[in-house]
Design an enzyme around this catalytic site. Structure first.
Site, short mmCIF file in Angstrom:
data_model
loop_
_atom_site.label_atom_id
_atom_site.label_comp_id
_atom_site.label_asym_id
_atom_site.label_seq_id
_atom_site.Cartn_x
_atom_site.Cartn_y
_atom_site.Cartn_z
N ASP A 1 26.84 45.47 44.28
CA ASP A 1 26.36 44.08 44.18
C ASP A 1 24.99 44.07 43.53
OD1 ASP A 1 25.62 41.44 44.56
OD2 ASP A 1 25.11 41.75 46.68
N ASP B 1 29.78 42.89 41.72
CA ASP B 1 29.83 42.11 40.48
C ASP B 1 29.81 43.03 39.26
OD1 ASP B 1 27.10 42.85 40.33
OD2 ASP B 1 26.53 41.06 41.48
N ASP C 1 50.31 43.86 37.70
CA ASP C 1 50.48 43.57 39.12
C ASP C 1 51.95 43.22 39.40
OD1 ASP C 1 48.93 42.89 41.68
OD2 ASP C 1 50.05 41.02 41.37
N GLU D 1 52.45 48.40 38.63
CA GLU D 1 52.63 48.50 40.07
C GLU D 1 54.12 48.21 40.29
OE1 GLU D 1 51.08 46.44 44.22
OE2 GLU D 1 51.55 45.22 42.51
N ASP E 1 24.16 38.76 46.32
CA ASP E 1 24.84 37.73 47.12
C ASP E 1 25.83 38.33 48.13
OD1 ASP E 1 26.89 38.60 45.50
OD2 ASP E 1 27.45 36.62 44.74
C1 NOJ Z 1 49.41 43.49 44.45
C2 NOJ Z 1 47.94 43.59 44.67
O1 NOJ Z 1 47.57 44.94 44.64
C3 NOJ Z 1 47.65 42.96 46.01
O2 NOJ Z 1 46.31 43.15 46.40
C4 NOJ Z 1 47.99 41.49 45.92
O3 NOJ Z 1 47.82 40.88 47.19
C5 NOJ Z 1 49.42 41.29 45.45
N1 NOJ Z 1 49.78 42.11 44.34
C6 NOJ Z 1 49.64 39.86 45.02
O4 NOJ Z 1 49.02 39.66 43.78
#
Ligand code: NOJ
Length: 518
Positions: A34, A42, A211, A279, A38
C-alpha cells in the site's frame, strides 16, 4: 513409477515461446503493498517492489483485478474494464508500473474476468430494460410463477437466478447476485471483450489469466442439471455445498462453445505474442486435456494439489502424470482462493517439498505472493471477513486467511501499509517470515527459492527430451530428471539419507530440507 514418463518432443518443437519454462509470480493486488496509505494495496506499491520480485528470478507477474469495482468479490466484479479503481491508482500509475516492469525484464499479465461483470456495470444496467440492445448480453429468462427458470445453483451458494422487478425476469449468476453472467452466445459480447483485450495489449501487457475459463458458455436450452448421488466427492473448484448436489452438465464446461472462445482469443493473443493461461477447474487429466487443444489457451493451472489430501507418493504420482500431459501446465502451490500450502498440507516441510517438485517440472512455475517466504494462512477474527463465501458453512469458508497482507518487515503493519487499519490484518503468525528478515539470512527460504529458480533456468529447454522420476527407497522420495537437471525431492515425512559419494556430480545441490548428505 520409473522410466521416461513423457516424450516431450512435441513440446520441444513448439518451444520458442517466451513463457516456456518461465517463472511467474501472482500478485494479489489488495494485499501486496500500500503506497497511498489507505490500508489497501495499490499499483504504486507494486511499482516500488518490482525489484524485489525481479531479484528472485521471476519472469512474469500476474496482477489480480484492479479495475473499478464495487468490490463485492474483491475486484472479481468489474464495472469498467478500461480504467483503474481509484483506490488502486490511475492509468498513469499503471503505465509507470508497466514501464518499470519492462525495464527490469518483467512481463505483466492481467486477469480477464468475463464470465460475469458487476451488477452496476453499464451493460448490465442497460440490459434490465427488456427492449434494450443489451438485453441479450446477459441471461434473462422468465421463470414459472415464482420459481426460477431452472435448478442451477451459484457456486457461492443459493440459486443461480435472481429476480429483477424492473425487468420482470430472472438473471443468471454462477457466482454472487452482484456478478451477473454475460451471455457469450451474443456476438456483440465477444466483440466488446476483444476490444477490451486489445486496449490492454496495445498498452503493453503480455497476456491474460482467464478467470473461470471453462464456465463461460451455457447450454442454450437451460435444462435442469441432474442431481448427484450423496456419496459423490466434493471436489471441482466450487465452494458452496448446494453446488455439490448437482451434476454440472449444462451450466459449465460446455466444451465446444468454450473452445470456440479460447480459439478466438488465441488468434488475437498470437498477434501480440501474448500468453493466455486459464483457470480451468477440471481435475481429471483426460477431461482437462480436452480443454487444452494446440490452438486454444497456451497453458492452464491444474488444481490437483489444492483438492487432494496429503499423501506423499500420491502427490508425486499426480504431479508426474500431469507433467506428462501434452499441454503446458501452470504449476501452483497456493493462490488467493484456497488455504495457503503450509497450512493446507500440514506443515512448511511438505509445502517446500511440493514446491521443489513443481519447480523441477516443465511448464510455468508460479509463486503466489508469500510462497517464497512460506507464508501460512493469516488469522482472521470474526466480523472482519468480507468475502462473499464467508456466510457459508458457519462462516468458516471465507478466503481471507490466504489474502492477508504481504509481510515486508517485522513489526506493526509488517511494512505493508502506514495505515493503522489495513483492509485485512497482518497476521502475527507471519512475523517470522518477513521478507527483509529472510533476505538478510542466506539460509532462509527466500534464498532457497532463488537458488531453485536459478537451477531451473540453468537447464535450457532445448536440452530436455524426457521427464523421469527415479523413485527413492522411501515412498514419496526420489530423483526428478528433466534433461540434464536432476532434483532430489522428498515428500515423505521421513528424512532421506544419501551417501554423498553416490550422488552424481550433475545433481542439484539444492536439496529439500529433509534430505541429508552423509
Ligand atoms: C475465480 C477467482 O479466482 C475468484 O477469486 C473469484 O471469486 C471467482 N473466479 C469469480 O470471479
Amino acid at each position: 513409477m520409473t522410466g521416461p514418463l513423457a516424450s516431450r518432443a512435441q513440446l520441444l518443437g513448439n518451444s520458442k515461446c517466451w513463457w516456456d519454462n518461465a517463472v511467474g509470480y501472482q500478485i494479489y493486488v489488495p494485499s501486496f503493498a500500500d503506497y497511498s496509505g489507505d490500508g489497501v494495496g495499490d499499483l504504486n506499491g507494486i511499482t516500488s517492489h518490482l525489484p524485489d520480485i525481479r531479484d528472485l528470478g521471476v519472469d512474469l507477474i500476474w496482477l489480480t483485478p484492479f479495475f473499478p469495482s464495487p468490490h463485492r468479490d474483491h475486484g472479481y466484479d468489474i464495472s469498467d474494464y478500461r480504467a483503474i479503481d481509484p483506490r488502486d491508482g490511475t492509468l498513469a500509475d499503471f503505465d509507470t508500473m508497466l514501464a518499470t516492469a519492462h525495464d527490469l525484464g518483467l512481463k505483466v499479465v492481467l486477469d480477464l474476468v468475463v464470465n460475469h461483470t458487476s451488477d452496476p456495470h453499464p451493460w448490465f444496467q442497460a440490459s434490465r430494460d427488456p427492449v434494450s440492445p443489451y438485453r441479450s448480453w446477459y441471461h434473462w429468462r422468465r421463470g414459472e410463477g415464482t420459481r426460477p427458470p431452472n435448478n442451477w445453483v451459484s457456486s457461492f451458494g443459493g440459486p443461480a437466478w435472481t429476480y429483477d422487478d424492473r425487468s420482470e425476469a430472472w438473471y443468471l449468476h454462477l457466482f454472487s447476485p452482484h456478478q451477473p453472467d454475460l451471455n457469450w452466445a451474443t456476438p456483440a459480447v465477444a466483440e466488446a471483450v476483444d476490444d477490451i483485450m486489445k486496449f490492454w495489449l496495445e498498452r503493453g501487457v503480455s497476456g491474460f489469466r482467464i478467470d473461470t475459463a471453462s464456465y463461460l458458455a451455457k447450454h442454450p436450452g437451460y435444462p435442469d442439471n441432474p442431481r448427484r448421488p450423496a456419496s459423490a466427492p466434493r471436489i471441482g473448484g466450487a465452494n458452496a455445498s448446494d453446488w455439490y448436489q448437482l451434476e454440472h452438465l449444462h451450466d459449465i464446461d460446455q466444451l465446444d462453445d468454450v473452445l470456440a472462445l479460447h480459439r478466438r482469443w488465441r488468434e488475437l493473443a498470437d498477434r501480440y505474442d501474448a500468453l493466455l493461461f486459464g483457470e480451468v477447474y477440471v481435475l481429471e487429466r483426460e477431461r482437462l486435456q480436452r480443454f487444452m487443444p494446440d490452438d486454444g489457451l497456451h497453458s492452464t493451472f491444474w488444481f490437483g494439489p489444492f483438492e487432494h489430501t496429503w499423501d506423499p507418493q500420491g502427490f508425486v504420482d499426480m504431479h508426474i502424470q500431469t507433467a506428462a500431459e501434452p499441454f503446458t501446465v501452470s504449476w501452483a502451490l497456493s493462490n488467493h482462493d484456497r488455504s495457503r500450502a503450509p497450512s493446507r498440507l500440514g506443515g512448511i516441510d511438505r509445502a517446500v517439498a511440493v514446491q521443489t517438485l513443481q519447480a523441477g517440472l516443465l511448464g510455468i512455475f508460479w509463486l503466489y505472493q508469500g510462497d517464497e517466504l512460506m507464508v501460512r494462512d493469516g488469522i482472521i477474527e470474526d466480523g472482519v471477513v468480507a468475502d462473499p463465501l464467508s456466510h457459508l458453512e458457519g462462516g468458516t469458508r471465507g478466503r481471507e486467511p490466504s489474502r492477508t497482507p504481504y509481510p515486508w518487515h517485522d513489526g506493526p503493519g509488517h511494512g505493508f501499509t502506514s495505515s493503522p487499519t489495513p483492509w485485512l490484518p497482518s497476521s502475527p503468525a507471519q512475523g517470522d517470515t518477513a521478507y527483509t528478515v529472510q533476505r538478510a539470512d542466506s539460509s532462509s527460504h527466500w534464498h532457497r527459492v532463488r537458488e531453485l529458480i536459478t537451477l531451473r533456468k540453468q537447464t535450457p529447454l532445448s536440452e530436455v527430451q524426457t521427464v523421469q522420476w527415479q523413485p527413492g527407497e522411501i515412498p514419496g522420495s526420489g530423483t526428478l530428471e528433466v534433461g540434464q537437471r536432476k532434483l532430489l525431492v522428498n515428500l515423505s515425512d521421513k528424512p532421506v539419507v544419501l551417501n554423498a559419494s553416490a550422488v552424481p556430480p550433475e545433481t542439484s545441490t539444492w536439496l529439500c530440507k529433509e534430505i541429508e548428505y552423509r
